[in-house]
Design a protein around this motif. Structure first.
Motif, PDB file in Angstrom:
ATOM      1  N   ALA A   1       1.990   0.867   0.788  1.00  0.00           N
ATOM      2  CA  ALA A   1       3.410   0.938   2.540  1.00  0.00           C
ATOM      3  C   ALA A   1       3.801  -0.436   2.407  1.00  0.00           C
ATOM      4  O   ALA A   1       3.204  -1.819   2.868  1.00  0.00           O
ATOM      5  CB  ALA A   1       2.137   1.484   3.220  1.00  0.00           C
TER       6      ALA A   1
ATOM      7  N   ALA B   1      -0.553   2.746   8.557  1.00  0.00           N
ATOM      8  CA  ALA B   1      -0.378   2.697   7.443  1.00  0.00           C
ATOM      9  C   ALA B   1      -1.492   3.567   6.726  1.00  0.00           C
ATOM     10  O   ALA B   1      -1.270   4.259   5.606  1.00  0.00           O
ATOM     11  CB  ALA B   1       0.024   1.389   7.086  1.00  0.00           C
TER      12      ALA B   1
ATOM     13  N   LEU C   1       6.369   3.974   3.162  1.00  0.00           N
ATOM     14  CA  LEU C   1       5.371   4.204   2.125  1.00  0.00           C
ATOM     15  C   LEU C   1       6.037   5.315   0.565  1.00  0.00           C
ATOM     16  O   LEU C   1       5.706   5.669   0.144  1.00  0.00           O
ATOM     17  CB  LEU C   1       4.157   5.488   2.402  1.00  0.00           C
ATOM     18  CG  LEU C   1       3.063   5.234   3.339  1.00  0.00           C
ATOM     19  CD1 LEU C   1       3.423   5.304   4.536  1.00  0.00           C
ATOM     20  CD2 LEU C   1       2.149   6.280   2.423  1.00  0.00           C
TER      21      LEU C   1
END
Length: 598
Positions: free
Chosen positions: A112, A161, A447
């Motif tokens: 990410a 994330a 991502l």
């Protein structure tokens, strides 16, 4: 994800830290996360210039080549998650480089990338708003000279994330401690209004953000750290309630003690009751630091308050050029020889500038270190540093040429290390700090499927206020004759910079020493001690929980960083200067001191 404890290793404190740290921490076993801090204001300006030359550059390449590449398979096998601000000014490129590495290694890891901190495209907008520097009050610099503008992001995007399944999180500019706090928020489900917990996680991050500075590096009692070549990198085991234990890998050298951890807690924090971060305002004044075993220290009692509604933003900009040279002198009157040579070099260059009707140097500096004035036999060995700053690189180059060209006219005893060639002018990079409302910074998490905007405005209900300043320690009058001992016999100390300000943390070796230290190191005494450097005020703060004090020297570094012509432009040696200061204590206390400061 919720759990009772989380183990986090700190593998990097700056761009260029040791490459073996990742392997060492992976070998320590049972880690949940390894975190990396690479960034400083100067680093950001270097990365910005690199990206301007190459759109695929601008990040900490060491993270990819030295930390990830040799260890990526073990990281995947042991399921250790990675958080790093190695993205610098180009986190997307850093993220892609790691994704390419993962594909080549054939492992299954999700990367990410967090973006939004880079505000360079708004330079013109900021200039038009009449923004002034939050410390100096200076006006916003010429947008054409700006190298970087970055907001200091917090930890919640990192936690988001991780929640989305990232195994490796790469950010641009965030506060150094955020890489650790983000792991804690994710592991424990801490909320945005749990200020004490956020302060505790931030303190855990602050302890390990400088790598081995918590395990014996840069430590007053440096001999206790043993073989520095094999020093261990720090590990924090954080509990759900915010209490945490600091340790290091078994078999490594270094030391984890009340002193080594305490020095790092005080390092560069300014007002310990108002350590401002984007997620929380930390209060470390009542933090306790207790040794719980060999190379194990328990840290607790951090408090927090509501965070600012703005992000701190730092811009770096070009402000001319600078250069200097180092030369050694020895023999009789070596200090006078060095001073004469430095002054003559500057004056010769100035004469040429005058003949060309060119502006004078904006700043000159001569510093002489070493030697012993009035040595019994008259022999000395000293080091001369002469430097100049000018808006034109050619004028700086002229000084370097004339300093070298004066070599055959020098007083006897000059020497220099040869083979590297003459020094060259380098850009002066200054920092400009200001605040931007958080809603104006668009943070996103990517991502690999495109950036998704992250909501940075949680509904914070907790509005508790700050605690009153702790009362100064009581001190009884000195009974009878005072005995003067150097501060190092009574305390540990560490210093560092914050822009053009210097921070000196002083921690008593024993609680009973603190009243005498506090009394002796008043503002006037400190100002006198640093009179050769200080142009601003002195502030000092008491931390009763750790029996320590923090000292802030304003306008003391000649501009700081690579804007300064000083030998010690970051104040790293200021604690050593203070540790030599004599402290008056009672005879009875002096008699109880160990024979050496260890």
């Amino acid at each position: 994800m919720t759990q009772n404890t989380v183990r986090i290793g700190g593998a990097s404190g700056y761009w260029g830290d040791a490459s073996y740290a990742t392997k060492q921490l992976l070998g320590a076993g049972n880690l949940d996360f390894i975190v990396y801090d690479y960034l400083a204001e100067i680093t950001m300006s270097i990365m910005a210039r690199a990206r301007a030359k190459d759109p695929q550059s601008g990040y900490a390449t060491d993270f990819v080549t030295s930390a990830m590449a040799p260890n990526i398979k073990e990281i995947a096998e042991k399921q250790v998650r990675i958080i790093s601000n190695a993205g610098g000014t180009n986190p997307q490129a850093c993220g892609q480089a790691v994704r390419d590495l993962i594909a080549k290694a054939g492992v299954d890891l999700n990367v990410a990338v967090i973006t939004g901190d880079n505000l360079i495209e708004q330079a013109g907008h900021f200039a038009s708003q009449g923004i002034t520097d939050m410390f100096s009050g200076e006006r916003f610099p010429d947008p054409g000279k700006i190298a970087s503008i970055n907001a200091y992001l917090g930890a919640f995007p990192i936690a988001a994330a991780l929640r989305k399944g990232a195994d490796i999180v790469i950010t641009g500019r965030c506060v150094d401690s955020a890489v650790t706090l983000g792991a804690c928020i994710h592991a424990f489900g801490w909320e945005a209004d749990q200020f004490d917990l956020l302060a505790a996680g931030s303190l855990a991050g602050h302890i390990i953000e400088c790598g081995p500075q918590a395990t014996g590096g840069n430590f007053t009692d440096w001999r206790d750290a043993g073989d520095l070549a094999q020093i261990g990198y720090p590990i924090v085991e954080v509990e759900e309630d915010g209490c945490f234990t600091v340790s290091k890998p078994e078999g490594s050298t270094g030391i984890v003690s009340r002193g080594s951890v305490g020095e790092q807690m005080l390092y560069e924090i300014g007002d310990p009751q108002a350590y401002l971060l984007p997620d929380v305002v930390c209060d470390f004044s009542d933090v306790t630091i207790e040794e719980s075993g060999e190379n194990q220290v328990v840290v607790s009692s951090a408090r927090g308050n509501r965070p600012p509604e703005t992000y701190k933003v730092s811009a770096t900009f070009a402000d001319g050029f600078r250069a200097g040279q180092l030369l050694a002198f020895n023999g009789f009157e070596a200090r006078a020889k060095a001073q004469t040579y430095g002054e003559a070099s500057i004056e010769r260059a100035r004469g040429i500038l005058r003949s060309m009707n060119a502006p004078d140097y904006d700043e000159t500096s001569i510093e002489i270190s070493g030697g012993t004035a009035g040595n019994v036999d008259g022999y000395e060995e000293v080091m001369l540093k002469a430097a100049v700053r000018h808006r034109d690189a050619r004028a700086v180059g002229l000084f370097l040429r004339e300093m070298t060209g004066l070599g055959l006219a020098t007083p006897a005893g000059m020497s220099a290390f040869t083979g590297g060639g003459r020094a060259k002018p380098s850009p002066v990079v200054r920092m400009f700090s200001f605040a931007v409302p958080k809603p104006e910074v668009q943070v996103a998490v990517d991502l690999g499927e495109g950036p998704q905007e992250f909501d940075l405005q949680p509904d914070i209900q907790n509005t508790i206020g700050g605690e009153p300043m702790p009362a100064a320690p009581d001190q009884a009058g000195l009974p009878g004759r005072a005995i003067h001992v150097p501060l190092i016999r009574l305390a540990w100390a560490r210093s560092g910079d914050k822009g053009n300000n210097a921070n000196i943390g002083v921690m008593a070796r024993k609680p009973e020493y603190m009243p005498w230290i506090w009394s002796a190191l008043d503002e006037m005494t400190i100002a006198t001690r640093f009179a050769d450097y200080l142009n601003g005020k002195v502030a000092r703060y008491y931390l009763p929980g750790s029996h320590s004090m923090n000292i802030l020297l304003h306008d003391v570094l000649g501009g700081g960083g690579i804007a300064s012509l000083r030998n010690d432009a970051q104040g790293k040696g200021y604690a050593q200067m203070l540790l030599a200061h004599p402290i008056p204590i009672p005879q009875k206390l002096a008699d109880s001191l160990p024979s050496e400061a260890a």
